[in-house]
Design an enzyme around this catalytic site. Structure first.
Site, PDB file in Angstrom:
ATOM      1  N   HIS A   1       5.842  -6.868   9.131  1.00  0.00           N
ATOM      2  CA  HIS A   1       4.621  -7.203   9.867  1.00  0.00           C
ATOM      3  C   HIS A   1       4.684  -8.560  10.551  1.00  0.00           C
ATOM      4  CE1 HIS A   1       1.710  -4.002   9.919  1.00  0.00           C
ATOM      5  NE2 HIS A   1       2.382  -3.539   8.882  1.00  0.00           N
TER       6      HIS A   1
ATOM      7  N   HIS B   1      -3.741  -4.230   0.843  1.00  0.00           N
ATOM      8  CA  HIS B   1      -3.398  -3.276   1.898  1.00  0.00           C
ATOM      9  C   HIS B   1      -3.948  -1.901   1.569  1.00  0.00           C
ATOM     10  CE1 HIS B   1      -0.743  -1.003   4.728  1.00  0.00           C
ATOM     11  NE2 HIS B   1      -1.134  -2.005   5.488  1.00  0.00           N
TER      12      HIS B   1
ATOM     13  N   HIS C   1       8.068   1.821   9.029  1.00  0.00           N
ATOM     14  CA  HIS C   1       7.490   2.075   7.703  1.00  0.00           C
ATOM     15  C   HIS C   1       8.185   3.261   7.046  1.00  0.00           C
ATOM     16  CE1 HIS C   1       4.048  -0.362   6.484  1.00  0.00           C
ATOM     17  NE2 HIS C   1       3.756  -0.524   7.773  1.00  0.00           N
TER      18      HIS C   1
ATOM     19  N   HIS D   1       6.151   0.230  14.724  1.00  0.00           N
ATOM     20  CA  HIS D   1       5.494  -0.076  13.456  1.00  0.00           C
ATOM     21  C   HIS D   1       5.549   1.103  12.484  1.00  0.00           C
ATOM     22  CE1 HIS D   1       1.760   0.286  10.975  1.00  0.00           C
ATOM     23  NE2 HIS D   1       2.323  -0.784  10.447  1.00  0.00           N
TER      24      HIS D   1
ATOM     25  N   HIS E   1      -6.431   0.256  10.450  1.00  0.00           N
ATOM     26  CA  HIS E   1      -5.359   0.759  11.322  1.00  0.00           C
ATOM     27  C   HIS E   1      -5.941   1.597  12.454  1.00  0.00           C
ATOM     28  CE1 HIS E   1      -3.283  -0.119   7.555  1.00  0.00           C
ATOM     29  NE2 HIS E   1      -2.299  -0.494   8.345  1.00  0.00           N
TER      30      HIS E   1
ATOM     31  N   HIS F   1      -3.794  -7.716  10.141  1.00  0.00           N
ATOM     32  CA  HIS F   1      -2.497  -7.977   9.525  1.00  0.00           C
ATOM     33  C   HIS F   1      -2.070  -9.440   9.700  1.00  0.00           C
ATOM     34  CE1 HIS F   1      -2.491  -3.571   9.454  1.00  0.00           C
ATOM     35  NE2 HIS F   1      -1.643  -3.671   8.454  1.00  0.00           N
TER      36      HIS F   1
ATOM     37  N   PHE G   1       0.647   3.969   3.211  1.00  0.00           N
ATOM     38  CA  PHE G   1      -0.059   2.690   3.204  1.00  0.00           C
ATOM     39  C   PHE G   1      -0.449   2.177   1.813  1.00  0.00           C
ATOM     40  CE2 PHE G   1      -1.605   3.239   7.853  1.00  0.00           C
ATOM     41  CZ  PHE G   1      -0.476   2.588   8.306  1.00  0.00           C
TER      42      PHE G   1
HETATM   43 CU1  C2O Z   1      -1.206  -1.938   7.420  1.00  0.00          CU
HETATM   44 CU2  C2O Z   1       2.146  -1.574   8.560  1.00  0.00          CU
HETATM   45  O1  C2O Z   1       0.529  -1.319   7.890  1.00  0.00           O
END
Ligand code: C2O
Length: 655
Positions: free
Chosen positions: A402, A217, A372, A368, A237, A246, A389
């Site tokens: 995810h 990631h 995070h 999303h 992203h 993802h 990230f």
């Molecule tokens: Cu690649 Cu939720 O991030």
């Protein structure tokens, strides 16, 4: 052999120069605005921003801005062509990584990129060719990455492998069902724990090992690589790569875990944060003795705290019931009313040679991004682990988060209308690299990821309680007037309310100017502007009306959120409409940046530049404003007020 090698090298230097001449004119308008950002807004740049600017000191230094005004690494062949004096570039480069990189690029240019009609593909700018994004060469990795704010630097370069095979769809796997993490049986929890234990115990050099998996990631989200041969940050992203990349990441992670416990039926769970049964951190991740535990989470958000999908980086004072209701309205906005076209849901197109971060879809922005940051620990330098990230993949909850995003992709496609997968061949043919369950490097295509059943998995069927959670409209939400037939407003009363509302809008808009009449594009506090509509469309027409905030620029390594409202009239003049949430009919959407390292621009600043597009047809309809010539927008920055945000322009487009 040596003769032909040197010949191809000298030819390719000339090609690089031509490529530069062509591509610099194409991208000139964009870097120009980067420059104005970094000069004209100096006074507004906070100390935190300056600090961010000087991050990544350990990464290979980038050259100054050349005649094309696009910063390129000082060591690249392109920069050698740019700096007429030539200069001694070797001083500027990481002696091992980049000299190797340079040779590798030259060889590629001279040998394998002879494409159609024998012309090297670099003769033309890649973006003009419109080709699918290709994975980076794993040998060409920038290291180390400095997350800043005192966090130790990380090396998230992936192991290099000489053989890459094309992935084949599984033929021997049983159809597997991913379950809600709140509802998994204890037999499953035992397997999941065991799989993670074994994952952590693999040798550090094994590409399947826990830290290596987290690095995947980091590597593709924090500018460890560039898009092959372009010196442009490789980023999965804030574009149409987000959902499929993802999906593949989870697929291989899941297969690795299954292989470790020798159980091909094993699946990852999903964190069903959008539901009445999944709105807390799933308890399976809370046990500090479990291999699924991660200490780097916000201590205030342990179970039974209710997840705040519209998290403003500060604790909400709403009751649990109010939070859940607001979560539902937000989900309705993101899944139903604001993502009626594929590009609104998936994000903007991103082809080989394009600048990174063209723009995220609804769900990628939030929930999303907000989930995070909500999950990470704000006491850590960068809200590690989930809040940034580079470290997000270290928390096993990442994959459950995810998995829910991935499930929502399936749900969205089932909602009808124009909600279908993208069909652009540059999307379908974009490829990624992953290490599979046998530690072999494989190349996958987006086109092979669109149907989960071909990857032998599906999701437990759970109710989507937000499906009809539209916020109540202003002309019917006043319970005092709901004495008409069926509890709704009396028709005569509704007509009165409607007129009063129109009058309110008229007065409110009369005091507003268009966005372009502002002195600068900087948004440091709540801003209002008038938006003129070129033509009127109705939400139920084929056309969707889209509000575009063009050229949104933020520091890539800051957590950023701002909300956009339409016709948000401040009734009582106490100017408190920045307390409004996502559960009012005026709420149109939010832009969210999850911190990540981008490639440094110019003096070392890493700026994310995106277009923020919001489908507003239904919002206008709910507000009874679909026949108006214009409407008002209110932009409300959330989080730290000192974090700079700038926007070039606001306009309407149709799709
Ligand atoms: Cu690649 Cu939720 O991030």
């Amino acid at each position: 052999l040596s003769l032909s090698l040197s010949l191809s090298l000298s030819v390719s230097m000339g090609i690089a120069a031509q490529h530069l001449a062509l591509s610099s004119s194409l991208i000139r308008d964009n870097p120009a605005s980067f420059l104005s950002y970094s000069t004209s807004s100096q006074a507004l740049i906070s100390p935190a921003f300056r600090r961010a600017a000087s991050k990544r000191a350990g990464a290979p230094r980038l050259g100054t801005l050349g005649p094309g005004r696009w910063p390129v690494p000082a060591s690249s062949p392109i920069s050698a062509a740019l700096h007429e004096s030539g200069g001694d570039n070797s001083n500027n480069a990481d002696p091992v990584e980049l000299n190797g990189a340079l040779d590798r690029r030259q060889l590629l240019l001279g040998s394998s990129s002879l494409g159609i009609a024998g012309l090297p593909s670099l003769l033309l700018p890649q973006s003009a060719l419109g080709s699918p994004v290709q994975p980076p060469d794993l040998k060409l990795c920038t290291t180390p990455i400095d997350p800043g704010n005192g966090a130790p630097s990380v090396n998230c370069c992936l192991p290099v492998s000489t053989t890459i095979t094309d992935f084949k769809l599984p033929t021997n796997l049983p159809m597997r069902t991913r379950l809600s993490a709140h509802q998994v049986p204890s037999s499953y929890i035992a397997k999941y724990n065991q799989a993670y234990k074994l994952l952590r115990e693999l040798p550090a050099s094994d590409p399947r090992q826990y830290s290596q998996q987290a690095n995947v990631h980091c590597a593709f989200c924090d500018a460890a690589y560039d898009v092959n041969g372009t010196q442009i940050e490789y980023q999965v992203h804030n574009s149409w790569l987000f959902f499929p990349w993802h999906r593949w990441y989870l697929y291989f992670h899941e297969r690795i875990l299954a292989t470790l416990i020798k159980d091909d039926t094993f699946t990852l769970p999903f964190w069903n944060w959008d539901s009445a049964t999944g709105y807390t951190l799933p308890p399976i991740y809370n046990d500090s003795k479990s291999s699924l535990y991660n200490a780097n989470r916000n201590p205030l958000h342990r179970t039974p705290a209710v997840v705040d999908l519209n998290y403003n980086f500060t604790e909400s004072n709403s009751s649990a019931a109010a939070l859940l209701a607001a979560n539902n309205t937000l989900m309705y906005r993101q899944m139903v009313s604001n993502s009626k076209t594929p590009s609104l849901f998936f994000g903007q197109s991103y082809r080989q040679g394009d600048e990174p971060n063209p723009g995220a879809g609804t769900i990628e922005n939030l929930p999303h991004g907000t989930v995070h940051v909500w999950t990470g620990n704000p006491a850590n330098p960068n809200d590690e682990d989930m809040g940034t990230f580079y470290s997000a993949g270290r928390d096993p909850i990442f994959h459950a988060h995810h998995s829910n995003i991935d499930r929502l992709w399936e749900v969205w496609k089932s909602l009808g209308g124009r909600r279908q997968d993208l069909t652009d061949s540059d999307y379908l043919n974009a490829t990624f690299l992953f290490y599979d369950e046998n530690a072999k490097l494989v190349r996958v295509r987006i086109g092979d990821a669109l149907d989960t059943t071909k990857l032998a998995y599906k999701y437990q069927d759970v109710p989507n309680g937000w499906l009809n959670a539209a916020p109540r409209s202003r002309t019917s939400s006043d319970t005092a007037v709901n004495f008409g037939p069926g509890g709704g407003p009396h028709p005569a009363m509704a007509g009165r309310l409607r007129e009063k509302l129109k009058e309110k809008y008229r007065k409110f808009k009369a005091g507003l100017k268009e966005f372009k009449e502002r002195a600068s594009g900087n948004i440091d506090k709540k801003e209002r502007a008038l938006v003129k509509r070129p033509r009127k469309v109705r939400a139920d027409d084929f056309d969707e009306e889209i509000l575009v905030l063009e050229g949104v620029r933020v520091a890539s390594d800051e957590k950023i959120k701002f909300d956009v409202y339409i016709n948000l009239v401040d009734d009582d003049d106490d100017d408190d409409d920045d307390k409004v949430g996502c559960d009012v009919p005026e709420y149109a959407g939010s832009f969210v940046n999850v911190p990540h390292m981008g490639m440094k621009m110019g003096e070392g600043r890493s700026v994310r530049k995106s277009n923020f597009r919001i489908g507003i047809g239904e919002v206008l309809k709910e507000l009874d404003a679909e026949d108006d010539d214009d409407f008002a927008i209110t932009i409300v920055p959330r989080g730290k007020p000192s974090v700079p945000i700038s926007i070039d322009n606001v306009r309407i487009e149709y799709e």
